[in-house]
Design a protein around this motif. Sequence first.
Motif, short mmCIF file in Angstrom:
data_model
loop_
_atom_site.label_atom_id
_atom_site.label_comp_id
_atom_site.label_asym_id
_atom_site.label_seq_id
_atom_site.Cartn_x
_atom_site.Cartn_y
_atom_site.Cartn_z
N ALA A 184 0.84 -1.20 0.00
CA ALA A 184 0.00 0.00 0.00
C ALA A 184 0.87 1.25 0.00
N GLY A 185 0.56 2.17 -0.90
CA GLY A 185 1.27 3.44 -0.98
C GLY A 185 2.43 3.47 -1.93
N ASP A 186 2.93 2.32 -2.36
CA ASP A 186 4.12 2.30 -3.21
C ASP A 186 3.90 3.00 -4.55
N LEU A 187 2.71 2.88 -5.11
CA LEU A 187 2.45 3.51 -6.41
C LEU A 187 2.41 5.03 -6.29
N LEU A 188 2.02 5.54 -5.13
CA LEU A 188 2.09 6.99 -4.90
C LEU A 188 3.53 7.46 -4.92
N GLU A 189 4.42 6.65 -4.34
CA GLU A 189 5.84 7.00 -4.36
C GLU A 189 6.36 7.02 -5.79
N ASP A 190 5.95 6.05 -6.60
CA ASP A 190 6.37 6.03 -8.01
C ASP A 190 5.96 7.29 -8.75
N LEU A 191 4.84 7.89 -8.34
CA LEU A 191 4.36 9.10 -9.00
C LEU A 191 5.01 10.37 -8.45
N GLY A 192 5.91 10.21 -7.47
CA GLY A 192 6.66 11.36 -6.97
C GLY A 192 6.15 11.97 -5.69
N TYR A 193 5.15 11.34 -5.05
CA TYR A 193 4.65 11.89 -3.79
C TYR A 193 5.62 11.58 -2.66
N GLY A 194 5.69 12.49 -1.69
CA GLY A 194 6.57 12.32 -0.56
C GLY A 194 5.89 11.63 0.61
N ARG A 195 6.66 11.39 1.65
CA ARG A 195 6.18 10.63 2.80
C ARG A 195 4.93 11.22 3.44
N PRO A 196 4.86 12.52 3.71
CA PRO A 196 3.64 13.04 4.37
C PRO A 196 2.37 12.76 3.58
N TYR A 197 2.42 12.99 2.26
CA TYR A 197 1.23 12.76 1.43
C TYR A 197 0.85 11.28 1.46
N ILE A 198 1.84 10.41 1.30
CA ILE A 198 1.54 8.98 1.22
C ILE A 198 0.95 8.46 2.53
N LEU A 199 1.56 8.82 3.65
CA LEU A 199 1.03 8.34 4.93
C LEU A 199 -0.37 8.89 5.20
N ARG A 200 -0.62 10.11 4.78
CA ARG A 200 -1.94 10.72 4.99
C ARG A 200 -3.01 10.03 4.15
N HIS A 201 -2.61 9.46 3.02
CA HIS A 201 -3.59 8.86 2.11
C HIS A 201 -3.73 7.35 2.28
N LEU A 202 -3.01 6.76 3.23
CA LEU A 202 -3.24 5.34 3.52
C LEU A 202 -4.67 5.09 3.99
N ARG A 203 -5.33 6.12 4.49
CA ARG A 203 -6.71 5.97 4.99
C ARG A 203 -7.69 5.65 3.86
N HIS A 204 -7.28 5.80 2.62
CA HIS A 204 -8.16 5.45 1.49
C HIS A 204 -8.06 3.97 1.12
N GLU A 205 -7.03 3.28 1.59
CA GLU A 205 -6.81 1.89 1.19
C GLU A 205 -7.82 0.96 1.85
N PRO A 206 -8.39 0.01 1.09
CA PRO A 206 -9.30 -0.98 1.70
C PRO A 206 -8.52 -1.87 2.66
N LEU A 207 -9.20 -2.36 3.70
CA LEU A 207 -8.54 -3.18 4.71
C LEU A 207 -9.04 -4.61 4.67
N THR A 208 -8.13 -5.52 4.92
CA THR A 208 -8.47 -6.92 5.15
C THR A 208 -8.53 -7.14 6.66
N PRO A 209 -8.93 -8.33 7.14
CA PRO A 209 -9.10 -8.51 8.58
C PRO A 209 -7.86 -8.15 9.40
#
Length: 545
Positions: A184-209
């Motif tokens: 999760a988040g690795d593709l955001l890094e590929d697009l040039g986003y930095g750590r603060p943006y990526i960590l802030r957007h982990l909340r959009h990722e679907p969760l498994t148990p």
Amino acid sequence: MTHRRRRAGWAATGAAALLLTACGVGDGLMTAGRPGARYAETTPTPALSAAPPAQAPPSLTRARIDGAVAALDGVIRDAMTRTGVPGLSVAVVHNDRTLYLKGYGVRRVGDPRPVGPDTVFQLASVSKPLASTVVAGVVGAKTVTWDDPVAEHDPAFALKDPWVSGHVTLADLFAHRSGLPDHAGDLLEDLGYGRPYILRHLRHEPLTPFRASYAYTNFGLTAAAEAVAKARGVTWEELSAQMLYRPLGMKSTSSLFSAYAKAPDRAVLHVKADGRWEARYTRDPQAQSPAGGASSTARDMVAWMRLQLADGSFGGRTVIDPVALSQTHLPRIVSISPRAPFGEAGFYGLGWNVNYDALGRLRLNHSGGFDEGAATTVTLLPNEGLGIVVLTNGEPVGVPETVAEAFFDIAQHGRQTVDWLPLVGKVFAAMEQEGRSKIDYSRPPSDGRRAHPADAYTGTYDNPYYGPMRVTSTQGGGLVMRLGPKDMAFPLRHYDGDTFSYVTRGENAVGLSGVRFTVREEERASAVTVEHLNENSLGTFIRPR
């Protein structure tokens, strides 16, 4: 679709286990517990005594280990000859002594300067056990505990489910059991986003148990490390230096990419293209520094391996609390399910693959890899006081794992019981194909439909996870997709109807992937879905009305 970067570690405890795990190499989505359970029962960090548990007496003789060390030159040269990997550095420690420390090959193809014990390599995911060592130091200092909720130290941290957000702990994220999807988040890094943006957007990722599923996440671990740094009031990069690198005298080790980039004696990244190794890419992993951004030398890694094998002591003094450190060596979740009724399972601890070999010995391991040109591995047998680290400047083709497995094989049996390179190489070759589209976009259908005029597609599209996308037209009538904070440009090539293709870029690149526009009756695209970005159903961009 899955990512190709399955470099979590080499979990094999012998040839049989390796064959059983050939499809996973330590990663994958494994579930446990009650079917359909929303959350697993709370599994706090196990309580430990005031000292690490006593280990069984060693079973390897010094003569056997010396024989394996003597064979290393031949093993390494053979692996380099058969693969062409440009450079490699290796160290072996045993009972707090350095038995082997040597470099091979060159730092850069076409440049005669050799690799030595002090050549700096990017560690990739071998950064993770370094990071858990740093956190163990902070745990030992009573600033945090492994069971602290991440949100307690970083109130801005959040995942998709509020309950999980409030309960996920440092240990959960270091063990990859938070429920975040794989990478999760690795593709955001590929697009040039930095750590603060990526960590802030982990909340959009679907969760498994929660606590019942294993999925390897660089940015999940990074979020936990960031929370620990916040608790200490410093950056992660400074915390690593304070707690680990400076106390051990690891003068060439850093969690800053800039330090690697400035090092005069550094190995650059290489990939194999058309049968030749080339220094083609620069990989800046600063956004995920705790998980993949450290750099070091074989000599410096010796100090860290000695610390690990001596229960946190170095040079006669305690550097990392032994109880806090030993907690990183416990299995936390099943990372590899048995492939047969009596097959071996694989486990992940805190920044380590934690497994047990055929003799019941604890085996700690982690591999690292950048598809853009690095491969590393470290393996420890604490029971034997024995460890090896292998650093290379070539993309993952199995060389570090081959050298390490051959070394332990010879130490145990007096010879290699299998030819490790083709066995390991098959695994990495299979991983190389993961994530590639099932559609061959290089061959448009002969009876394909025509595209709409370019202005039907041009415009700005919104996405809450990836940010805005701009589609522009060129003077020749072509289309360009623009993404990320650096406005990365991806030319689009028509495939069929409203579907186009583009060449993916970055660490998770998978060749050609599809871009599908949705065009309604008004003859103007209302949405566009990018196949490579849509693994977790987050890759659809909507044109505002």
